[in-house]
Design an enzyme around this catalytic site. Structure first.
Site, short mmCIF file in Angstrom:
data_model
loop_
_atom_site.label_atom_id
_atom_site.label_comp_id
_atom_site.label_asym_id
_atom_site.label_seq_id
_atom_site.Cartn_x
_atom_site.Cartn_y
_atom_site.Cartn_z
N ILE A 1 -4.73 -34.08 -0.96
CA ILE A 1 -5.18 -33.01 -0.10
C ILE A 1 -4.56 -31.68 -0.52
O ILE A 1 -3.46 -31.64 -1.06
CB ILE A 1 -4.87 -33.33 1.39
CG1 ILE A 1 -5.44 -32.26 2.34
CG2 ILE A 1 -3.40 -33.58 1.61
CD1 ILE A 1 -5.34 -32.62 3.82
N CYS A 2 -5.27 -30.59 -0.23
CA CYS A 2 -4.82 -29.22 -0.43
C CYS A 2 -4.68 -28.93 -1.92
O CYS A 2 -5.64 -29.02 -2.66
CB CYS A 2 -3.52 -28.99 0.34
SG CYS A 2 -3.02 -27.25 0.48
N ALA A 3 -3.48 -28.60 -2.39
CA ALA A 3 -3.27 -28.34 -3.82
C ALA A 3 -3.09 -29.62 -4.62
O ALA A 3 -3.21 -29.63 -5.84
CB ALA A 3 -2.04 -27.45 -3.99
N SER B 1 -9.28 -33.59 -0.25
CA SER B 1 -9.49 -32.77 0.94
C SER B 1 -8.92 -31.38 0.70
O SER B 1 -8.07 -31.18 -0.18
CB SER B 1 -8.82 -33.44 2.14
OG SER B 1 -9.15 -32.79 3.34
#
Length: 188
Positions: free
Chosen positions: A100-102, A147
């Site tokens: 998720i994210c980075a 995500s």
């Protein structure tokens, strides 16, 4: 068993929301420190004592690996050679990996996104090396789940529950939490 990896600078919402949701769904989950100590500090300075150190993990018995984002947590995950090797082994066996994210950047740099659809924190799409970037909260592409960021942590966690235990269990947990905004691109 599911492992959620923690490195100094991890995004607290992404890691702890997922751990909480999985435990609500009766999925065995352990937090795993990739640092030299079990006490790991998130990007907002919250200290979390991981369940185990990386070297204590039993990766043969693990069913999914999960990477929360955050900075410099994602960079620390990228720089952990043993984690990257384990991700490649896991991927090679067709086992699921979620980021998720980075953190999808870790998968891109490891060469695991080639031919997959994936999402990442807005503005970091070039880090999805080999993937087709998708603008969605959560993307499932075969055994890879990605995500966008802190605001999608609930969607991410519920998608992981659905992947492991099915739609009914994910809907049950979402209903218990009065949550209804799950948006996932791709099919299980």
């Amino acid at each position: 068993m599911v492992y959620v990896f923690l490195a100094n600078g991890f995004e607290e919402i992404e890691a702890l929301t997922v751990v909480d949701l999985l435990r609500r769904a009766d999925i065995q989950v352990k937090t795993v420190s990739v640092m030299e100590d079990r006490l790991v500090y998130g990007s907002k300075g919250i200290g979390v004592e991981a369940d185990i150190l990386f070297k204590a993990g039993n990766y043969d018995c693990c069913q999914m690996l999960i990477l929360p984002g955050g900075m410099p947590g994602t960079t620390n995950l990228c720089n952990h050679k043993d984690l990257n090797e384990e991700l490649k082994v896991f991927y090679g066996k067709g086992k699921p990996i979620a980021a998720i994210c980075a953190a999808p950047m870790v998968l891109g740099k490891a060469g695991l996104l080639a031919g997959h659809r994936a999402t990442i924190y807005t503005g970091m799409e070039e880090e999805l090396i080999g993937a087709q970037p998708v603008d969605a909260n959560v993307v499932i592409s075969e055994n890879i789940i990605t995500s966008k960021g802190p605001g999608t942590a609930m969607d991410f966690g519920l998608t992981i529950i659905e992947y492991i235990k099915g739609t009914q269990k994910a809907e049950e947990i979402a209903a218990e939490l009065l949550y209804s905004a799950q948006r996932t691109e791709g099919a299980l």
